[in-house]
Design a protein around this motif. Sequence first.
Motif, PDB file in Angstrom:
ATOM      1  N   GLY A   1       0.891  -1.076  -0.014  1.00  0.00           N
ATOM      2  CA  GLY A   1       0.295   0.269  -0.693  1.00  0.00           C
ATOM      3  C   GLY A   1       0.919   1.107  -0.013  1.00  0.00           C
ATOM      4  O   GLY A   1       1.922   0.966   0.578  1.00  0.00           O
ATOM      5  N   THR A   2       0.229   2.422  -0.638  1.00  0.00           N
ATOM      6  CA  THR A   2       1.094   4.204  -0.588  1.00  0.00           C
ATOM      7  C   THR A   2       0.847   4.282   0.965  1.00  0.00           C
ATOM      8  O   THR A   2       2.080   4.868   1.328  1.00  0.00           O
ATOM      9  CB  THR A   2      -0.078   4.096  -1.409  1.00  0.00           C
ATOM     10  OG1 THR A   2      -0.153   3.641  -2.419  1.00  0.00           O
ATOM     11  CG2 THR A   2       0.948   5.858  -1.315  1.00  0.00           C
ATOM     12  N   ARG A   3       0.017   3.779   1.711  1.00  0.00           N
ATOM     13  CA  ARG A   3      -0.189   4.703   3.189  1.00  0.00           C
ATOM     14  C   ARG A   3      -0.473   3.293   4.161  1.00  0.00           C
ATOM     15  O   ARG A   3       0.441   3.879   5.284  1.00  0.00           O
ATOM     16  CB  ARG A   3      -1.100   5.612   3.194  1.00  0.00           C
ATOM     17  CG  ARG A   3      -1.674   6.903   2.303  1.00  0.00           C
ATOM     18  CD  ARG A   3      -2.570   7.619   2.511  1.00  0.00           C
ATOM     19  NE  ARG A   3      -2.106   8.676   3.280  1.00  0.00           N
ATOM     20  CZ  ARG A   3      -3.389   9.634   4.487  1.00  0.00           C
ATOM     21  NH1 ARG A   3      -4.337   8.938   3.927  1.00  0.00           N
ATOM     22  NH2 ARG A   3      -3.069  10.107   5.113  1.00  0.00           N
ATOM     23  N   HIS A   4      -0.750   2.777   4.063  1.00  0.00           N
ATOM     24  CA  HIS A   4      -0.326   1.778   4.950  1.00  0.00           C
ATOM     25  C   HIS A   4       0.151  -0.070   3.664  1.00  0.00           C
ATOM     26  O   HIS A   4      -0.554   0.494   2.824  1.00  0.00           O
ATOM     27  CB  HIS A   4      -1.994   1.537   5.066  1.00  0.00           C
ATOM     28  CG  HIS A   4      -2.508   2.070   6.198  1.00  0.00           C
ATOM     29  ND1 HIS A   4      -2.343   2.580   7.758  1.00  0.00           N
ATOM     30  CD2 HIS A   4      -3.235   2.606   5.562  1.00  0.00           C
ATOM     31  CE1 HIS A   4      -2.817   3.385   7.806  1.00  0.00           C
ATOM     32  NE2 HIS A   4      -3.756   4.119   6.994  1.00  0.00           N
ATOM     33  N   GLY A   5       0.940  -0.507   4.741  1.00  0.00           N
ATOM     34  CA  GLY A   5       1.119  -1.667   4.436  1.00  0.00           C
ATOM     35  C   GLY A   5       2.949  -2.183   4.751  1.00  0.00           C
ATOM     36  O   GLY A   5       3.392  -1.700   5.621  1.00  0.00           O
ATOM     37  N   LEU A   6       3.888  -2.992   3.759  1.00  0.00           N
ATOM     38  CA  LEU A   6       5.337  -3.063   4.680  1.00  0.00           C
ATOM     39  C   LEU A   6       5.966  -1.672   4.236  1.00  0.00           C
ATOM     40  O   LEU A   6       6.572  -1.072   3.441  1.00  0.00           O
ATOM     41  CB  LEU A   6       5.204  -4.545   3.040  1.00  0.00           C
ATOM     42  CG  LEU A   6       7.219  -4.398   3.869  1.00  0.00           C
ATOM     43  CD1 LEU A   6       7.149  -5.931   3.820  1.00  0.00           C
ATOM     44  CD2 LEU A   6       7.852  -4.286   3.426  1.00  0.00           C
ATOM     45  N   ARG A   7       6.513  -1.702   5.278  1.00  0.00           N
ATOM     46  CA  ARG A   7       8.004  -0.260   5.524  1.00  0.00           C
ATOM     47  C   ARG A   7       8.906  -1.120   6.262  1.00  0.00           C
ATOM     48  O   ARG A   7       9.093  -1.773   6.989  1.00  0.00           O
ATOM     49  CB  ARG A   7       7.393   0.531   6.352  1.00  0.00           C
ATOM     50  CG  ARG A   7       6.161   1.368   6.184  1.00  0.00           C
ATOM     51  CD  ARG A   7       6.593   2.236   4.889  1.00  0.00           C
ATOM     52  NE  ARG A   7       4.929   2.642   4.669  1.00  0.00           N
ATOM     53  CZ  ARG A   7       3.971   1.863   4.031  1.00  0.00           C
ATOM     54  NH1 ARG A   7       4.376   1.417   3.314  1.00  0.00           N
ATOM     55  NH2 ARG A   7       3.009   3.411   3.245  1.00  0.00           N
TER      56      ARG A   7
END
Length: 396
Positions: free
Chosen positions: A87-93
């Motif tokens: 995701g762009t704002r949520h997801g893997l970081r």
Amino acid sequence: MADPFPQDRAHSTVAFVLAGGQGSRLSPLTDARSKPAVPVAGQYRLIDVVLSNLANSGLRDVWIVEQYRPFTLNQHLAGGRPWDLDGTRHGLRLLPPAEGRTEEGFAAGNGHALHQQMPLLEAFGADTVVVLSADHLYQLDLRPALEQHRARGSELTVVTTQTDEDPSRFGVVQVDADHTVTRYDHKPDDPDGSLVATEIFIYDVAALGQVTRRLTAERGDADGASLGDYGESIVPHFVDHRRTHAYRLDGYWRDVGTVDAYFKAHMELLDGSGLDLDRPGWPLITNPKHAPPAWIDTRATVSASLVTAGCRIRGEVEHSVVGPGVVVEAGARVSRSVLLGDCVVPAGAELESVIADVGAKIPAGRSGRTKPGPGNITVLVPADRGPASADETTGS
């Protein structure tokens, strides 16, 4: 400028995967890659297990702390896409070591790593953080554990299990009838019982920030390096001073942080007592290596084995895991072994109780022998592996 920390309460839980350790106990398999990138069960990597559990549990904010040899791991992660975490704002970081703030730089342990990321967790607005390691095999729906954590007002929930291994390798937990954790002993010499922490911890973010700041202040250590392993510092403090409860993981759980444990987990997989690779509704998800189907020659004999795509089998394979791109030539025999990939087992070779790393040079003749006790697994690695050639950008 995009807001990296959207303040929406639908995403109040962050999963924090610790993937930065060197994994020296799993050497030489970790000499040229990070431990979470080590292949497992033929077509997977260790980190697939924790990421699949998180994705199947519906957790969308997954942060991965990296440090040791992240290149191959990052290639495999592919921005989280295989697990629908891109995701762009949520997801893997990805959280690599960085400079520029007091609490940054290389971590001196997982407790130090937690302290380093507290400003980001607080800025994100998370209420809860699930801290997980990436070197265990298990299947766990985290939603009931999170529900218990919130319902009981816990500041720390320790996911526990009964181990059939030496408990002194783990954090040993004592609980009362109400499942309150009354004692936590980190890798004790004389363990009291076999109930251990699974290295899955659910923290209240506010409480975690208070505890890490208090501990570092008491030690005069703003950097936080003195926190070391959280099992020696943060977890005991929570047990002694904060609302700490246990949540039981029933079923299979295996720490694969040593060569012996890694091999044993694969033998359990083949015996049918290990990780369930085909659990309905709970897929083990990976970023697959694209290869043609495995080819089994009419001269081949294959029994009780996992054979991965891209293999060519002309010889004998028994009770073994054969990774992608392996060739077993006619006149070769593989028994009770784990071949990670892209190697040739030549005619006349006989492997027994062997782990062969990706690209390993397999000699003709006999390698390995089944013996009781630890330390008896033969590990074969590429012939050219050394200080220069061990650069992970050249490996798998």
